[in-house]
Design an enzyme around this catalytic site. Structure first.
Site: not given
Length: 421
Positions: A22-23, A118, A310, A123-126, A94
């Site tokens: 999936k990833n 999840c 994970d 999990r910042p998008i910065e 995400r």
């Protein structure tokens, strides 16, 4: 809402086939935006997250063709201006944010809602935005939870990531494929899924290579062409079934395993007493044999090549019935112990202090109703149910469907007493 019911105590036997990762599939679908012609993706896993990113692509305006019989996805080129995906859809997952890099590279301007997924920690998008800024993009909050990004042109740059974020590495890499000049990403993520995305992009004509672990170099090109590609196997699904053999003391054959990608998982399971046997002339399969006594071990999650976060929840289920004390330190996501309360309901003896969990193994777990708090926690509760006394009912299994294809059918084929109701 569906539930999964597991009646514990059954030994597993037989073999199971692992899906593609999936990833890997999610960024590859996003990367298809960069192609001037169509892209064909083989062995597509029929997962909820895959359907979600396909819906995002369709809302952009792409006329996708999913062949569920042959497990294939065709992404034709977009011959019109892209539209804006709905906020509700993007917030489901995400990985929706992975379209940002390709969209900026190809169209120079885009608007997207901040993503979901999840609830396992910050999990910042910065990091994503910082990397895109370094390439020449400008971003702003454009109201109602949306991010607006535009770039007259992207120019290669040297970018250092404060943390080796997988998503940020992927987004920056895809944006840089058509930037003018050379981009260097330092402290880049090293996960196998990163290498898989590189191979996919290179198959379309990109010029990307890994100079050394953690350092990726991208030479910008004018355009990318069509390709046909098959993603790598899912190391987390493979690891989940390895733990299934270990926790039930069973012997199963797992097909679709890259042992190098699973080396940290295999190493820790061996330490806990699990045996592994290679198969002559079959490098993508392995036999896993669990033993009656599970040894306690210590684990610290780390970015690849360390032990994967994970696979932390699944290992916690295993260690909850080990003969002694184990310690798990979660160094990647701060909220990844949400499954602890559910395991305690089943009789596990687990104490949490900050990012550390102390697990005192118990003789038996007892089935009860538990809630999947996220994708991997849900899989871990099924694993606990396989060995628990009585019946375990796992609710909120939509989390599980995000990352496992018909998990109950795969376990049932191995002999588990499991059903979806």
């Amino acid at each position: 809402m569906d539930k999964i019911v597991v009646k514990g105590g059954k030994k597993l036997k037989g073999e199971v086939n692992i899906n593609t990762a999936k990833n890997s599939v999610l960024p590859i679908i996003a990367g298809s935006i960069l192609a001037t012609d169509g892209v064909l993706i083989n062995e597509l896993p029929m997962l909820q997250d895959v359907f979600t990113i396909c819906n995002v692509m369709e809302q952009l305006g792409y006329d996708l063709k999913i062949d569920k019989k042959e497990n294939k996805l065709i992404v034709p080129p977009l011959n019109k201006d892209p539209l804006i995906p709905s906020e509700d859809l993007v917030k489901k997952m995400r990985a929706s944010f992975l379209i940002m890099g390709p969209m900026i590279a190809k169209y120079g301007e885009f608007k997207l809602a901040r993503p979901g997924g999840c609830n396992i920690g910050s999990r910042p998008i910065e990091l994503h935005l910082k990397g895109l800024r370094a390439l020449g993009a400008e971003d702003s909050n454009c109201g109602n939870g949306f991010v607006c990004i535009k770039a007259k042109k992207l120019t290669g740059s040297k970018i250092y990531l404060d943390f080796p974020s997988v998503g940020a590495t992927e987004n920056i890499m895809m944006a840089a494929t058509m930037a003018k000049g050379t981009t260097v990403i330092e402290n880049a993520a090293q996960e196998p899924e990163i290498t898989d995305l590189i191979n996919f992009l290179n198959s379309m004509g990109a010029k990307i290579y890994i100079e050394k672990p953690g350092k990726i170099i991208i030479e910008g090109v004018d355009s990318l062409t069509s390709t046909e590609y098959t993603p790598i196997y899912d190391r987390i699904e493979a690891g989940t079934f390895m733990v299934a053999a270990a926790i039930t003391g069973s012997e199963i054959k797992i097909n679709g395993v890259n042992k190098d990608h699973c080396s940290a998982i295999i190493s820790k399971l061996k330490e806990a007493g699990t045996e592994f046997f290679d198969i002559h002339n079959d490098e993508n399969s392995i036999i896993v044999k669990g033993n009656e006594e599970i040894k306690p071990i210590n684990i610290k999650t780390m970015p690849y090549p360390g032990y994967p976060t994970d696979m932390q929840s699944q290992m916690m289920s295993l260690l909850s019935i080990a003969k002694g004390s184990s310690i798990i330190t979660e160094s990647v996501f701060e909220n990844r112990f949400m499954n602890v309360d559910e395991l305690r309901r089943m009789g596990a003896n687990i104490q949490v202090e900050g990012r550390t969990a102390l697990i005192e193994g118990v003789d038996n777990l007892t089935g009860c109703e538990v809630k999947a708090t996220d994708l991997r926690a849900g899989a871990a509760l099924i694993l606990a149910g396989l060995v628990a006394k009585g019946e375990t009912i796992v609710t909120d299994i939509y989390h599980i469907d995000r990352g496992y294809v018909e998990i109950e059918n795969k376990f049932r084929a191995l002999g588990a007493d499991i059903s979806r109701i």
